[in-house]
Design a protein around this motif. Structure first.
Motif, mmCIF file in Angstrom:
data_model
loop_
_atom_site.group_PDB
_atom_site.id
_atom_site.type_symbol
_atom_site.label_atom_id
_atom_site.label_comp_id
_atom_site.label_asym_id
_atom_site.label_seq_id
_atom_site.Cartn_x
_atom_site.Cartn_y
_atom_site.Cartn_z
ATOM 1 N N TRP A 66 0.840 -1.192 0.000
ATOM 2 C CA TRP A 66 0.000 0.000 0.000
ATOM 3 C C TRP A 66 0.880 1.248 0.000
ATOM 4 O O TRP A 66 2.105 1.163 0.136
ATOM 5 C CB TRP A 66 -0.918 0.024 1.227
ATOM 6 C CG TRP A 66 -1.983 -1.017 1.214
ATOM 7 C CD1 TRP A 66 -1.869 -2.314 1.658
ATOM 8 C CD2 TRP A 66 -3.320 -0.888 0.723
ATOM 9 N NE1 TRP A 66 -3.047 -2.988 1.479
ATOM 10 C CE2 TRP A 66 -3.962 -2.130 0.911
ATOM 11 C CE3 TRP A 66 -4.041 0.159 0.154
ATOM 12 C CZ2 TRP A 66 -5.285 -2.360 0.546
ATOM 13 C CZ3 TRP A 66 -5.371 -0.061 -0.200
ATOM 14 C CH2 TRP A 66 -5.968 -1.304 -0.006
ATOM 15 N N SER B 65 -1.650 -1.565 -3.996
ATOM 16 C CA SER B 65 -3.031 -2.013 -3.865
ATOM 17 C C SER B 65 -4.004 -0.839 -3.861
ATOM 18 O O SER B 65 -3.654 0.279 -3.471
ATOM 19 C CB SER B 65 -3.197 -2.813 -2.567
ATOM 20 O OG SER B 65 -2.350 -3.938 -2.566
ATOM 21 N N ARG B 66 -5.214 -1.105 -4.315
ATOM 22 C CA ARG B 66 -6.271 -0.101 -4.351
ATOM 23 C C ARG B 66 -7.413 -0.503 -3.423
ATOM 24 O O ARG B 66 -7.760 -1.680 -3.347
ATOM 25 C CB ARG B 66 -6.816 0.059 -5.778
ATOM 26 C CG ARG B 66 -5.761 0.437 -6.805
ATOM 27 C CD ARG B 66 -5.204 1.815 -6.563
ATOM 28 N NE ARG B 66 -4.204 2.195 -7.557
ATOM 29 C CZ ARG B 66 -3.495 3.307 -7.510
ATOM 30 N NH1 ARG B 66 -3.671 4.167 -6.512
ATOM 31 N NH2 ARG B 66 -2.597 3.571 -8.455
ATOM 32 N N TYR B 67 -7.977 0.464 -2.743
ATOM 33 C CA TYR B 67 -9.089 0.215 -1.843
ATOM 34 C C TYR B 67 -10.262 -0.377 -2.623
ATOM 35 O O TYR B 67 -10.726 0.200 -3.606
ATOM 36 C CB TYR B 67 -9.501 1.521 -1.170
ATOM 37 C CG TYR B 67 -10.536 1.366 -0.070
ATOM 38 C CD1 TYR B 67 -10.151 0.964 1.207
ATOM 39 C CD2 TYR B 67 -11.872 1.623 -0.317
ATOM 40 C CE1 TYR B 67 -11.086 0.824 2.214
ATOM 41 C CE2 TYR B 67 -12.820 1.492 0.693
ATOM 42 C CZ TYR B 67 -12.422 1.093 1.957
ATOM 43 O OH TYR B 67 -13.358 0.957 2.958
ATOM 44 N N GLY C 129 -10.107 -2.660 -4.658
ATOM 45 C CA GLY C 129 -9.660 -2.922 -6.011
ATOM 46 C C GLY C 129 -8.581 -3.986 -6.044
ATOM 47 O O GLY C 129 -8.536 -4.876 -5.187
ATOM 48 N N SER D 168 -2.971 0.246 4.969
ATOM 49 C CA SER D 168 -3.842 0.943 4.022
ATOM 50 C C SER D 168 -4.496 2.166 4.644
ATOM 51 O O SER D 168 -5.143 2.958 3.950
ATOM 52 C CB SER D 168 -4.931 -0.002 3.520
ATOM 53 O OG SER D 168 -5.819 -0.337 4.579
#
Length: 386
Positions: free
Chosen positions: A165, A245-247, A249, A315
Motif C-alpha cells: 500500500w 493495492s487499491r481500496y 480494487g 492501508s
C-alpha cells in the motif's frame, strides 16, 4: 511483577539512549539531510548510471567495490552466491506478485554490477528501534506497532507475503510493513529488518533492509553503510515498488524470505536472492534468532498541537474491514534448524501499542491461500485516537 520491572528498566534505558543520541542518530539511522554536492558524486566503482522513475538515480556499481567491503570485518570477504540450497516456502495463491521498480524503464545494470540508489536531495532518515522494548507498553519514543510475534525459540529464518500500500504520512514520519528477526538482550540486540516503507519523500513504498548488532548504535539502512553484501543486479534497495493495492480494487504484494545458510543470513525478494548479511557482522544472530516478528510500524517526530499523528499504517483502514480494504501479511512461516519452513500458528501472539489508533487481527486458514495471516493498520488520529 518481574516482567513489569524489566519493562521499566527497558523504558529507562531507551530514554537514556535517546538523550545520548539526540537528534543526530536514532536507532542506527541518521536524521538529517544530504547536501546537494554529495548527490552529484557517483558511488565508488560505478560503471553505469541510470536515471530512474520519480527522479531516482541508480548507479550500477562493480559488485566487488560495493559498500559492504568497506567494513573492517569484510576486508577479505569472498562473495558467496546462493543458488542451490534455497529453502521451499508455502506460497499459496499469489495476488499480482510481479512488482516493478521504475528505474528499469530506462535500462538495467550489467552483469557483475549491483544497483545502488543515490540519496535524494533533502533526504530524511527516519529512525528504527528495537520493537521488543515496546511490548505491553502504551506509547514509547514516537513509535507505534501492530505486530504478531514468536519468541523464546530457535529461528533460522522467516517468510511472509506483505500486502503493498501507499499510506499517507506527514513530514518527519515513517510507515512500514515488515519482518523482524532478533536475538540478544536489550543492550546487545542483534536485529534484521526487511519490508517496505513510506517516508517523507516517497512517491510510492520502497523496499528497505536494516540491521544492527547492538540495539541500533551500530547498524545500517539499505547500503548506506557497509554490511549487507548484495548479489542481485535487478533489485535496488530504497527504490520504489509499484503498482500498489487499491481500496476495494486490485491487491498487490511482495514475497520476502530471510533464511540462514552456510552461516550467513540470506534475503530473497519475490524469487530473487538479493544478497546476505555475513555471519561476522553479528554476535547473537551469528548463531540463531530468538524472536521473529511480522507487522507494521509508524514513527512520528511529533505534532505541533501534541495530538496523535495522522500517519496511516498499512492501508489506513482497521483490520475489521477485511480483504481489499485493510492491509494484510500472510503465510507467516519460520525456518527450523533442519532448513524447513513451518507455519507460525503455534505460540503466535499479537500486540498493538494503541488499538484505537492501529490494530491487528490474527486469522488462520491452513486450507486456504493465506494460511496463518493477519490484517493490521489504521488511520492514526481520530476521535477515538486523539
Amino acid at each position: 511483577m518481574a516482567n513489569t520491572k524489566l519493562i521499566r528498566r527497558c523504558i529507562v534505558f531507551m530514554l537514556a539512549l535517546s538523550l545520548v543520541l539526540s537528534d543526530k542518530f536514532v536507532g542506527g539511522r541518521r536524521i538529517g539531510t544530504k547536501e546537494s554536492k554529495e548527490l552529484d558524486k557517483p558511488h565508488k566503482g560505478t560503471v553505469k548510471t541510470i536515471q530512474g522513475k520519480d527522479g531516482d538515480v541508480i548507479d550500477c556499481v562493480d559488485i566487488y567495490q560495493q559498500p559492504a567491503f568497506d567494513h573492517p570485518l569484510l576486508k577479505n570477504h569472498t562473495i558467496q552466491m546462493e543458488s542451490s540450497s534455497i529453502p521451499n516456502v508455502t506460497n499459496g495463491e499469489s495476488y499480482n506478485a510481479e512488482l516493478f521498480q521504475g528505474w528499469h524503464v530506462n535500462g538495467e545494470c550489467p552483469e557483475g554490477t549491483i544497483p545502488i540508489r543515490n540519496s535524494r536531495a533533502d533526504e530524511y532518515y527516519a529512525p528504527h528501534t528495537t520493537p521488543q522494548v515496546t511490548l505491553e507498553q502504551d506509547y514509547v519514543a514516537g513509535y507505534e506497532y501492530a505486530t504478531a510475534y514468536m519468541e523464546k525459540g530457535h529461528f533460522y529464518g522467516a517468510n511472509a507475503y506483505l500486502n503493498l500500500w501507499n499510506p499517507v504520512i506527514n513530514d518527519g514520519h515513517l510507515s512500514t510493513s515488515q519482518i523482524w528477526i532478533l536475538s540478544g538482550t536489550l543492550s546487545d540486540t542483534n536485529m534484521i529488518e526487511v519490508g517496505w516503507q513510506v517516508t517523507t519523500l516517497s512517491k510510492e513504498p520502497e523496499l528497505f533492509i536494516f540491521w544492527t548488532r547492538d540495539n541500533g548504535k551500530v547498524g545500517c539502512l539499505n547500503l548506506n553503510c557497509p554490511g549487507f553484501v548484495q548479489t542481485s543486479r535487478r533489485i535496488a534497495l530504497g527504490s520504489s515498488l509499484s503498482p500498489v493495492s487499491r481500496y476495494m480494487g486490485s491487491q498487490f504484494e511482495i514475497g520476502i524470505t530471510i533464511y540462514k545458510s552456510y552461516g550467513n543470513w540470506y534475503l530473497r525478494v519475490q524469487n530473487e536472492v538479493l544478497g546476505y548479511w555475513p555471519r561476522s557482522l553479528f554476535t547473537n544472530l551469528a548463531a540463531v534468532g530468538e524472536k521473529v516478528m511480522w507487522g507494521g510500524t509508524v514513527y512520528s517526530s511529533g505534532t505541533k498541537d501534541g495530538s496523535h499523528t495522522s500517519a496511516q499504517m498499512g492501508s489506513g483502514s482497521f483490520p475489521n474491514e477485511g480483504f481489499g480494504k485493510a492491509s494484510y501479511i500472510r503465510n507467516l512461516q519460520y525456518m527450523n534448524g533442519d532448513g524447513t519452513f513451518e507455519d507460525a500458528d503455534k505460540g503466535l501472539r499479537t500486540f498493538a501499542t494503541r488499538p484505537a489508533c492501529y490494530n491487528i487481527s490474527l486469522e488462520n486458514n491452513k486450507k486456504g491461500a493465506y494460511r496463518t495471516h493477519f490484517y493490521f493498520g489504521g488511520p492514526g488520529f481520530s476521535i477515538a485516537c486523539p
